[in-house]
Scaffold this active site. Structure first.
Site, PDB file in Angstrom:
ATOM      1  N   SER A 104       0.834  -1.197   0.000  1.00  0.00           N
ATOM      2  CA  SER A 104       0.000   0.000   0.000  1.00  0.00           C
ATOM      3  C   SER A 104       0.878   1.260   0.000  1.00  0.00           C
ATOM      4  CB  SER A 104      -0.961  -0.065   1.190  1.00  0.00           C
ATOM      5  OG  SER A 104      -1.930   0.952   1.139  1.00  0.00           O
ATOM      6  N   ASP A 154      -9.563  -3.225  -6.482  1.00  0.00           N
ATOM      7  CA  ASP A 154      -8.941  -2.462  -5.399  1.00  0.00           C
ATOM      8  C   ASP A 154      -9.400  -1.012  -5.490  1.00  0.00           C
ATOM      9  OD1 ASP A 154      -7.331  -1.126  -3.599  1.00  0.00           O
ATOM     10  OD2 ASP A 154      -5.505  -2.201  -4.155  1.00  0.00           O
ATOM     11  N   HIS A 185      -7.713  -4.589  -1.907  1.00  0.00           N
ATOM     12  CA  HIS A 185      -6.498  -3.978  -1.379  1.00  0.00           C
ATOM     13  C   HIS A 185      -5.879  -4.920  -0.351  1.00  0.00           C
ATOM     14  CE1 HIS A 185      -4.097  -0.308  -1.270  1.00  0.00           C
ATOM     15  NE2 HIS A 185      -4.036  -0.403   0.045  1.00  0.00           N
TER      16      HIS A 185
END
Length: 210
Positions: A104, A154, A185
């Site tokens: 991320s 995502d 995600h």
């Protein structure tokens, strides 16, 4: 001194040093389980994100969800690159292979360092990354290897932005493996298997769509 709060765990000199870059709100220990799945005996270099967003550690500022402060991205990428280079000296790493592992926000700063500072990071495995900069410099990345694993659904790192990152890397001659999964995600088991194959010298799995 390296300039960033961090943890360092020595490992086998025959395995790559893994630079662990956590996601928003995380810390140096977050990616250790992933690192141990990828390379059980590697040395680990795990800094903490220096930016606080309402108490959550991050690697750079953002103006809104998915809207990055690009000036700060460049500043923080150079800060992290300096940390990597000074850590090589501090821990006697010499010219040992170093691979950034990011999730991320950590994957996004790893992507930025890869694009901006190939002297510091030439290999990276990025999970749920997106394009960190609109117009990266045209560095020669022909000695750079990048693995990306992204979810088709995502909402935080949309496929179009992941595709833009792949395109930026390939246009600069980086060797890119793009893995896609049907989730969101997250880091998936299939993504870890593909990343491990890539890390250990294989091409990894390249899916369509990039």
């Amino acid at each position: 001194m390296t300039g960033l709060a961090h943890k360092y765990v020595e490992g086998s000199p025959d395995e790559p040093v893994l630079l662990l870059l956590h996601g928003t709100g995380g810390g140096p220990d977050d990616l250790v389980p992933i690192a141990r799945q990828l390379s059980p005996t590697s040395a680990l270099l795990a800094p903490a994100g220096p930016v606080s967003e309402h108490g959550a550690a991050r690697w750079f500022r953002r103006l809104a969800e998915g809207v990055f402060d690009h000036e700060d991205v460049v500043f923080r990428a150079n800060q992290l690159a300096g940390f990597v280079l000074s850590s090589r000296e501090e821990y006697g790493l010499g010219d040992r292979r170093l691979v950034a592992i990011g999730f991320s926000n950590g994957a996004n700063i790893a992507a930025a360092v890869t694009l901006l500072r190939p002297d510091a990071v030439r290999e990276a495995a990025l999970f749920a990354a997106m394009s960190p900069l609109p117009s990266p410099p045209r560095h020669d990345l022909s000695d750079t290897r990048v693995f990306l694993s992204n979810g088709e659904h995502d909402p935080m790192a949309p496929p179009a932005s992941a595709d833009a990152l792949v395109r930026d890397l390939r246009e600069r001659s980086a060797d890119v493996v793009a893995h896609r999964h049907p989730g969101g995600h997250q880091v998936t088991g299939n993504g870890l298997v593909a990343a491990a194959g890539w890390l250990n010298g294989g091409g990894g799995e390249q899916s369509t769509g990039t």
